[in-house]
Design an enzyme around this catalytic site. Structure first.
Site, PDB file in Angstrom:
ATOM      1  N   CYS A  10      -3.568  -2.827   4.298  1.00  0.00           N
ATOM      2  CA  CYS A  10      -2.683  -3.915   4.917  1.00  0.00           C
ATOM      3  C   CYS A  10      -3.387  -5.312   4.483  1.00  0.00           C
ATOM      4  O   CYS A  10      -2.504  -6.168   5.022  1.00  0.00           O
ATOM      5  CB  CYS A  10      -2.745  -3.633   6.504  1.00  0.00           C
ATOM      6  SG  CYS A  10      -2.184  -1.970   6.860  1.00  0.00           S
ATOM      7  N   GLU A  39       0.919  -1.299   0.020  1.00  0.00           N
ATOM      8  CA  GLU A  39      -0.170   0.011  -0.008  1.00  0.00           C
ATOM      9  C   GLU A  39       0.848   1.410   0.007  1.00  0.00           C
ATOM     10  O   GLU A  39       0.285   2.284   0.218  1.00  0.00           O
ATOM     11  CB  GLU A  39      -0.752  -0.104   1.167  1.00  0.00           C
ATOM     12  CG  GLU A  39      -0.321   0.124   2.522  1.00  0.00           C
ATOM     13  CD  GLU A  39      -1.487  -0.046   3.872  1.00  0.00           C
ATOM     14  OE1 GLU A  39      -1.237  -0.764   4.624  1.00  0.00           O
ATOM     15  OE2 GLU A  39      -2.121   1.187   3.883  1.00  0.00           O
ATOM     16  N   SER A  74     -10.080   3.895  13.191  1.00  0.00           N
ATOM     17  CA  SER A  74      -9.396   2.798  12.767  1.00  0.00           C
ATOM     18  C   SER A  74      -9.440   1.395  13.793  1.00  0.00           C
ATOM     19  O   SER A  74      -9.469   0.440  13.384  1.00  0.00           O
ATOM     20  CB  SER A  74      -7.954   2.994  12.285  1.00  0.00           C
ATOM     21  OG  SER A  74      -6.973   3.100  13.287  1.00  0.00           O
ATOM     22  N   HIS A  98      -3.119  -9.090  12.309  1.00  0.00           N
ATOM     23  CA  HIS A  98      -2.641  -7.710  11.899  1.00  0.00           C
ATOM     24  C   HIS A  98      -2.022  -6.859  12.989  1.00  0.00           C
ATOM     25  O   HIS A  98      -2.950  -6.493  13.827  1.00  0.00           O
ATOM     26  CB  HIS A  98      -3.353  -7.206  10.882  1.00  0.00           C
ATOM     27  CG  HIS A  98      -3.030  -5.555  10.291  1.00  0.00           C
ATOM     28  ND1 HIS A  98      -1.644  -5.478   9.776  1.00  0.00           N
ATOM     29  CD2 HIS A  98      -3.562  -4.511  10.391  1.00  0.00           C
ATOM     30  CE1 HIS A  98      -1.474  -4.079   9.773  1.00  0.00           C
ATOM     31  NE2 HIS A  98      -2.467  -3.560   9.903  1.00  0.00           N
ATOM     32  N   SER A 113      -7.392  -1.381   6.173  1.00  0.00           N
ATOM     33  CA  SER A 113      -8.245  -0.269   6.541  1.00  0.00           C
ATOM     34  C   SER A 113      -9.047   0.085   5.186  1.00  0.00           C
ATOM     35  O   SER A 113      -8.525  -0.160   3.909  1.00  0.00           O
ATOM     36  CB  SER A 113      -7.476   0.942   6.799  1.00  0.00           C
ATOM     37  OG  SER A 113      -7.190   1.076   8.321  1.00  0.00           O
TER      38      SER A 113
HETATM   39  N1  COA Z   1       1.714   4.572  30.079  1.00  0.00           N
HETATM   40  C1  COA Z   1       1.055   3.558  29.494  1.00  0.00           C
HETATM   41  N2  COA Z   1      -0.272   3.611  28.815  1.00  0.00           N
HETATM   42  C2  COA Z   1      -0.319   4.762  28.534  1.00  0.00           C
HETATM   43  C3  COA Z   1       0.378   5.820  28.792  1.00  0.00           C
HETATM   44  C4  COA Z   1       1.485   5.652  29.714  1.00  0.00           C
HETATM   45  N3  COA Z   1       2.030   6.612  30.259  1.00  0.00           N
HETATM   46  N4  COA Z   1      -0.060   7.062  28.261  1.00  0.00           N
HETATM   47  C5  COA Z   1      -1.226   6.445  27.320  1.00  0.00           C
HETATM   48  N5  COA Z   1      -1.250   4.961  27.414  1.00  0.00           N
HETATM   49  C6  COA Z   1      -2.010   4.267  26.598  1.00  0.00           C
HETATM   50  C7  COA Z   1      -3.530   4.808  26.640  1.00  0.00           C
HETATM   51  O1  COA Z   1      -4.310   4.438  27.703  1.00  0.00           O
HETATM   52  C8  COA Z   1      -3.863   3.983  25.340  1.00  0.00           C
HETATM   53  O2  COA Z   1      -4.226   2.701  25.680  1.00  0.00           O
HETATM   54  P1  COA Z   1      -5.714   2.196  25.359  1.00  0.00           P
HETATM   55  O3  COA Z   1      -5.879   2.302  23.752  1.00  0.00           O
HETATM   56  O4  COA Z   1      -5.652   0.791  25.707  1.00  0.00           O
HETATM   57  O5  COA Z   1      -6.713   2.837  25.946  1.00  0.00           O
HETATM   58  C9  COA Z   1      -2.610   4.080  24.477  1.00  0.00           C
HETATM   59  O6  COA Z   1      -1.611   4.159  25.397  1.00  0.00           O
HETATM   60  C10 COA Z   1      -2.630   5.027  23.460  1.00  0.00           C
HETATM   61  O7  COA Z   1      -3.058   6.276  23.855  1.00  0.00           O
HETATM   62  P2  COA Z   1      -4.000   7.170  22.985  1.00  0.00           P
HETATM   63  O8  COA Z   1      -4.121   8.427  23.819  1.00  0.00           O
HETATM   64  O9  COA Z   1      -5.065   6.546  22.281  1.00  0.00           O
HETATM   65  O10 COA Z   1      -2.866   7.551  21.671  1.00  0.00           O
HETATM   66  P3  COA Z   1      -2.921   8.348  20.546  1.00  0.00           P
HETATM   67  O11 COA Z   1      -3.883   9.282  20.587  1.00  0.00           O
HETATM   68  O12 COA Z   1      -1.554   8.841  20.162  1.00  0.00           O
HETATM   69  O13 COA Z   1      -3.285   7.437  19.265  1.00  0.00           O
HETATM   70  C11 COA Z   1      -3.030   5.513  17.735  1.00  0.00           C
HETATM   71  C12 COA Z   1      -2.869   6.273  19.128  1.00  0.00           C
HETATM   72  C13 COA Z   1      -2.675   4.092  17.678  1.00  0.00           C
HETATM   73  C14 COA Z   1      -4.600   5.623  17.370  1.00  0.00           C
HETATM   74  C15 COA Z   1      -2.131   6.153  17.054  1.00  0.00           C
HETATM   75  O14 COA Z   1      -1.009   5.912  17.109  1.00  0.00           O
HETATM   76  C16 COA Z   1      -2.590   5.996  15.414  1.00  0.00           C
HETATM   77  O15 COA Z   1      -3.460   6.863  14.770  1.00  0.00           O
HETATM   78  N6  COA Z   1      -1.738   5.197  14.751  1.00  0.00           N
HETATM   79  C17 COA Z   1      -2.122   4.864  13.539  1.00  0.00           C
HETATM   80  C18 COA Z   1      -3.426   4.113  12.949  1.00  0.00           C
HETATM   81  C19 COA Z   1      -3.258   2.519  13.381  1.00  0.00           C
HETATM   82  O16 COA Z   1      -2.540   2.063  13.734  1.00  0.00           O
HETATM   83  N7  COA Z   1      -4.604   2.131  13.511  1.00  0.00           N
HETATM   84  C20 COA Z   1      -4.815   0.779  13.772  1.00  0.00           C
HETATM   85  C21 COA Z   1      -5.862   0.006  13.347  1.00  0.00           C
HETATM   86  S1  COA Z   1      -5.343  -0.231  11.553  1.00  0.00           S
END
Ligand code: COA
Length: 391
Positions: free
Chosen positions: A115, A83, A205, A237, A312
């Site tokens: 993916c 992709e 996502s 995945h 996705s």
């Molecule tokens: N210690 C431990 N855990 C912590 C933490 C700390 N100090 N601070 C935050 N976290 C945890 C949060 O509680 C959360 O856990 P949960 O999802 O189990 O509730 C996790 O870390 C991520 O925190 P979040 O605030 O949701 O992070 P983010 O806004 O940066 O977004 C993604 C995370 C994955 C959505 C982001 O990286 C992303 O957009 N990735 C690309 C898309 C993707 O991978 N999608 C997946 C499906 S294909």
């Protein structure tokens, strides 16, 4: 579930990049508490491509050991899933075909659906081998995952390629029927043609992925698939490794099964070892999960494994495979560990420079710096043509 002839993954090999950025360096740059990366999303480092690496060089590096071991006489099809395509028309697999000196009597095509593409490639390969069991199909999943700097997705970047040789009487895995299928039109992650970095709605996502887990498993069950408790392990995945935990918990809940931590860890723990240090490799990710499982688990001979492939947009497939007795003699565990260990750590500034690198678009001659120590490199862009060479 069983079929008259055994077709599946005969050999599997992966390659990753020259460089690696530890999440500690990213956290120090953006002030994030490291626990969010290490525990919250389950990532410790990300593979970073050198200036002269891309999906072609990674794909060729992953596939070269398969050609060296088995030859190419029986390969009449190469399916390249990605992709992060480098051309809107020409299949990246054609460059790989040339770098690996595969026979000219061969069809080469590129597949895309985020993916999920490599699983489509694998299924198409099974169909081709069923039609002519003398043939083998080379499936390559290769991706460079790239998000905007300083965006939430940045911490989930990575890059790798997995190559799989698909054929009759496979050494590693016999792929089963049926498959559970699921498609839904959602905008959780996409990359318009004019953009280099993907756009993503992170929370959307995650929920789209969970919906797809449920939908594809429901169809798998309706098609007469195995009950959940028969599976020795689950390869999901892994856009970030914590996602596999979320997905498996969701599936267990959906099936009314126990969701205690030990059960989940036993089912997926070993599958995350490579993805946590490589990062998201998009199409390759679920098969890196398989490699990590096979390379580390006690003997899985004869055991059924479950696969959940998600792309996705979105398309998902839940399917099963049985591990072939004697498979351990055919694993590439040392090669895989070396691919990870040989990476050179870069600091945040060097990573940022590589991230921002782009070829000028004026058709001039632009050689790339010699950085990779891998077997193939992107030597230049010249007259809008990508020039590859074996090292
Ligand atoms: N210690 C431990 N855990 C912590 C933490 C700390 N100090 N601070 C935050 N976290 C945890 C949060 O509680 C959360 O856990 P949960 O999802 O189990 O509730 C996790 O870390 C991520 O925190 P979040 O605030 O949701 O992070 P983010 O806004 O940066 O977004 C993604 C995370 C994955 C959505 C982001 O990286 C992303 O957009 N990735 C690309 C898309 C993707 O991978 N999608 C997946 C499906 S294909």
């Amino acid at each position: 579930m069983s079929s008259d002839i055994a077709i599946g993954i005969h050999d599997l090999s992966f390659a990753t990049t020259e460089y690696v950025l530890p999440h500690t360096a990213l956290a120090a740059h953006n002030g994030t508490e490291i626990g969010k990366y290490h525990i919250g999303i389950g990532q410790h480092s990300m593979s970073v491509p050198a200036a002269d690496e891309d999906i072609v060089t990674l794909g060729a590096a992953a596939a070269a050991p398969l050609i060296a071991a088995h030859g190419s006489d029986r390969i009449r099809t190469v399916v390249f899933a990605t992709e992060s395509s480098i051309d809107q028309a020409k299949a990246a697999g054609v460059y790989v075909h040339s770098l690996l000196q595969l026979p000219s009597a061969c069809r080469v095509v590129e597949l895309k659906q985020a993916c999920y593409g490599a699983t489509a490639a694998l299924q198409f390969a099974l169909g081709l081998v069923r039609r002519d069991p003398a043939q083998q199909v080379l499936v390559i999943a290769s991706d460079v995952s790239k998000y905007e700097l300083d965006s939430p997705g940045e911490a989930t970047q990575g890059a790798a390629a997995v190559a799989m040789l698909v054929g009759l009487d496979p050494h590693l895995l016999r792929i089963e029927e049926p498959s559970g299928l699921f498609t839904a039109d959602v905008m959780d992650f996409w990359r318009p043609n004019y953009r280099d970095a993907a756009l993503v709605d992170g929370q959307e996502s995650i929920s789209a992925y969970l919906q797809a887990v449920e939908g594809s498993f429901k169809d798998y069950t309706e098609q007469g698939g195995r009950p959940l408790e028969e599976f020795a392990a689950f390869c999901y995945h892994q856009p970030f490794t914590k996602m596999a935990y979320k997905a498996h918990r969701h599936l267990l809940n959906y099936c009314g099964a126990d969701t205690d931590t030990d059960t989940i860890e036993r089912a997926i723990g070993l599958t995350t070892a490579y993805n946590t240090t490589i990062g998201n490799s998009y199409t390759a990710s679920v098969y890196l999960g398989l490699a990590a499982l096979l390379d580390q688990a006690d003997d899985l001979s004869g055991q059924p494994l479950a696969f959940l492939s998600y792309g996705s947009g979105s398309v998902a497939e839940f399917f099963a495979a049985t591990v072939v007795p004697g498979y351990r003699e055919h694993l590439r565990t040392a090669q895989h560990r070396d691919a990870i260990d040989r990476r050179t750590p870069v600091d945040y500034a060097a990573y940022r420079t590589l991230h921002q690198r782009a070829f000028p678009t004026d058709g001039g001659h632009y050689p790339t710096p010699e950085q990779t120590s891998g077997p193939f490199r992107l030597a230049a862009l010249n007259g809008h043509k990508r020039i590859y060479e074996a090292r």
